[in-house]
Write a protein that holds these residues in place. Sequence first.
Motif, mmCIF file in Angstrom:
data_model
loop_
_atom_site.group_PDB
_atom_site.id
_atom_site.type_symbol
_atom_site.label_atom_id
_atom_site.label_comp_id
_atom_site.label_asym_id
_atom_site.label_seq_id
_atom_site.Cartn_x
_atom_site.Cartn_y
_atom_site.Cartn_z
ATOM 1 N N PRO A 1 67.179 86.724 121.312
ATOM 2 C CA PRO A 1 66.037 86.501 120.411
ATOM 3 C C PRO A 1 65.767 85.039 120.059
ATOM 4 C CG PRO A 1 67.791 87.806 119.326
ATOM 5 C CD PRO A 1 68.286 87.463 120.683
ATOM 6 N N GLN A 2 66.774 84.180 120.171
ATOM 7 C CA GLN A 2 66.640 82.796 119.691
ATOM 8 C C GLN A 2 65.746 81.941 120.601
ATOM 9 O OE1 GLN A 2 69.490 84.500 120.028
ATOM 10 N NE2 GLN A 2 70.438 84.563 118.005
ATOM 11 N N PHE B 1 73.833 80.109 120.860
ATOM 12 C CA PHE B 1 72.450 80.574 120.728
ATOM 13 C C PHE B 1 71.753 79.647 119.738
ATOM 14 C CE2 PHE B 1 75.121 84.258 121.577
ATOM 15 C CZ PHE B 1 74.473 84.878 122.631
ATOM 16 N N ARG C 1 61.911 93.712 122.223
ATOM 17 C CA ARG C 1 61.715 93.367 120.816
ATOM 18 C C ARG C 1 60.398 92.643 120.551
ATOM 19 N NH1 ARG C 1 67.009 93.967 121.322
ATOM 20 N NH2 ARG C 1 67.266 92.252 122.756
ATOM 21 N N ARG D 1 79.072 82.696 120.202
ATOM 22 C CA ARG D 1 79.704 83.973 120.565
ATOM 23 C C ARG D 1 80.738 83.737 121.647
ATOM 24 N NH1 ARG D 1 76.723 89.279 120.416
ATOM 25 N NH2 ARG D 1 78.558 90.548 120.737
ATOM 26 N N THR E 1 64.997 92.391 114.967
ATOM 27 C CA THR E 1 65.977 92.405 116.053
ATOM 28 C C THR E 1 67.204 93.229 115.692
ATOM 29 O OG1 THR E 1 65.356 90.296 116.968
ATOM 30 C CG2 THR E 1 67.637 90.846 117.169
ATOM 31 N N TYR E 2 67.682 93.008 114.475
ATOM 32 C CA TYR E 2 68.911 93.705 114.082
ATOM 33 C C TYR E 2 68.707 95.200 113.862
ATOM 34 C CZ TYR E 2 71.730 89.635 114.544
ATOM 35 O OH TYR E 2 72.404 88.584 115.112
HETATM 36 C C1 GA4 Z 1 71.756 89.408 121.616
HETATM 37 C C2 GA4 Z 1 72.047 87.898 121.583
HETATM 38 C C3 GA4 Z 1 73.257 87.534 120.671
HETATM 39 O O1 GA4 Z 1 74.470 87.910 121.314
HETATM 40 C C4 GA4 Z 1 73.149 88.265 119.306
HETATM 41 C C5 GA4 Z 1 73.184 89.756 119.586
HETATM 42 C C6 GA4 Z 1 73.176 90.712 118.388
HETATM 43 C C7 GA4 Z 1 74.603 91.152 117.990
HETATM 44 O O2 GA4 Z 1 75.485 91.260 118.837
HETATM 45 O O3 GA4 Z 1 74.778 91.459 116.813
HETATM 46 C C8 GA4 Z 1 72.274 91.913 118.802
HETATM 47 C C9 GA4 Z 1 71.521 91.437 120.094
HETATM 48 C C10 GA4 Z 1 71.802 89.948 120.186
HETATM 49 C C11 GA4 Z 1 70.020 91.753 120.047
HETATM 50 C C12 GA4 Z 1 69.687 93.166 119.443
HETATM 51 C C13 GA4 Z 1 70.647 93.569 118.312
HETATM 52 C C14 GA4 Z 1 71.289 92.312 117.717
HETATM 53 C C15 GA4 Z 1 72.961 93.242 119.055
HETATM 54 C C16 GA4 Z 1 71.848 94.220 118.929
HETATM 55 C C17 GA4 Z 1 71.906 95.469 119.364
HETATM 56 C C18 GA4 Z 1 74.218 87.763 118.348
HETATM 57 C C19 GA4 Z 1 71.755 88.127 118.793
HETATM 58 O O4 GA4 Z 1 71.323 87.281 118.049
HETATM 59 O O5 GA4 Z 1 70.980 89.181 119.279
#
Ligand code: GA4
Length: 324
Positions: free
Chosen positions: A203-204, A273, A317, A177, A308-309
């Motif tokens: 989450p990773q 990540f 979460r 990112r 998570t999504y």
């Molecule tokens: C947080 C960590 C990473 O940036 C990400 C984010 C993801 C996104 O931007 O699409 C998420 C966020 C992140 C956690 C909760 C969900 C999914 C935005 C959101 C509101 C890419 C990831 O893997 O999780």
Amino acid sequence: MASLSKTTTEQYSYIKNRMASTFASTIPIVDLSKPDAKTLIVNACEEFGFFKVINHGVPMEAISRLETEALKFFSLPLNEKEKAGPPNPFGYGSKRIGHNGDVGWVEYLLLNNNQEHDFSLYGKNHEKFRCLLNSYMCSVRKMACDILELMAEGLKIQQKNVFSKLLRDKESDSVFRVNHYPACPELAVNGENMIGFGEHTDPQIISLLRSNNTSGLQIYLRDGSWISVPPDHNSFFINVGDSLQVMTNGRFRSVRHRVLANGFKSRLSMIYFGGPPLSEKIVPLPSLMKGKESLYKEFTWFEYKNSTYGSRLADNRLGHFERI
Ligand code: GA4
């Protein structure tokens, strides 16, 4: 990103100025070239889920060349950048984070490590951008694996690659990112703080962040306070993610963090990540259980990622996966 007007600012969250102070000395610093690195990493992961790394081995040249290309992309007109969006799941995004109503004073690129993107969408220099990104991600993934191996050693786990093999796997579901937080001059005038990227845990397994010298990153401590992390463009900042919290049965804590917008300077951060393959079961390592029960229900990374999504950024979460 369009300049800030009253109507656009209304959707953003503000926080009170008095809330965070900088305690530079609180943040653990790990010198990867020193023999005590493994012990310091374990201590930092237990106490903060966060630490800073120096002597990381990623060439500064590779970092600054990628940063320059990313800045070139973000300086394109919005309609050009939007050709590389929306981030479903990869590409350019602006203000909206995720799909459930979170917004921040940020624009970003979300990319994966499989390079399946149509890079021609990333501006005139897309070929250069792709090459720089590739070599940067290789170096950062190597550092992530080195850190995870030191962690395993520090935890006295026999299988040194127990965490790192998940990132080395060709199916590893890792994400990259690039976040650009434009300066927000109204904040400088009003003395307010506005959220650039709202509080959340990653989450990773592990996240490695490198930013320019603009402040903004804050982490949440166990005592309930937020502290500002002094920026350091020569170093990397490491976050424990939710999956590592589970694999250590809660011994390591995923760190809640957020980014505040800056009234004077723009901030650029690049985050790797490190995630496991989708089919990987995320369970505590038997050698860390010592007869204890798992604190979590069994789930795969695919299941966790799906959940998570569907969540808001600030949600807890892991809560859904805790054993009561
Ligand atoms: C947080 C960590 C990473 O940036 C990400 C984010 C993801 C996104 O931007 O699409 C998420 C966020 C992140 C956690 C909760 C969900 C999914 C935005 C959101 C509101 C890419 C990831 O893997 O999780």
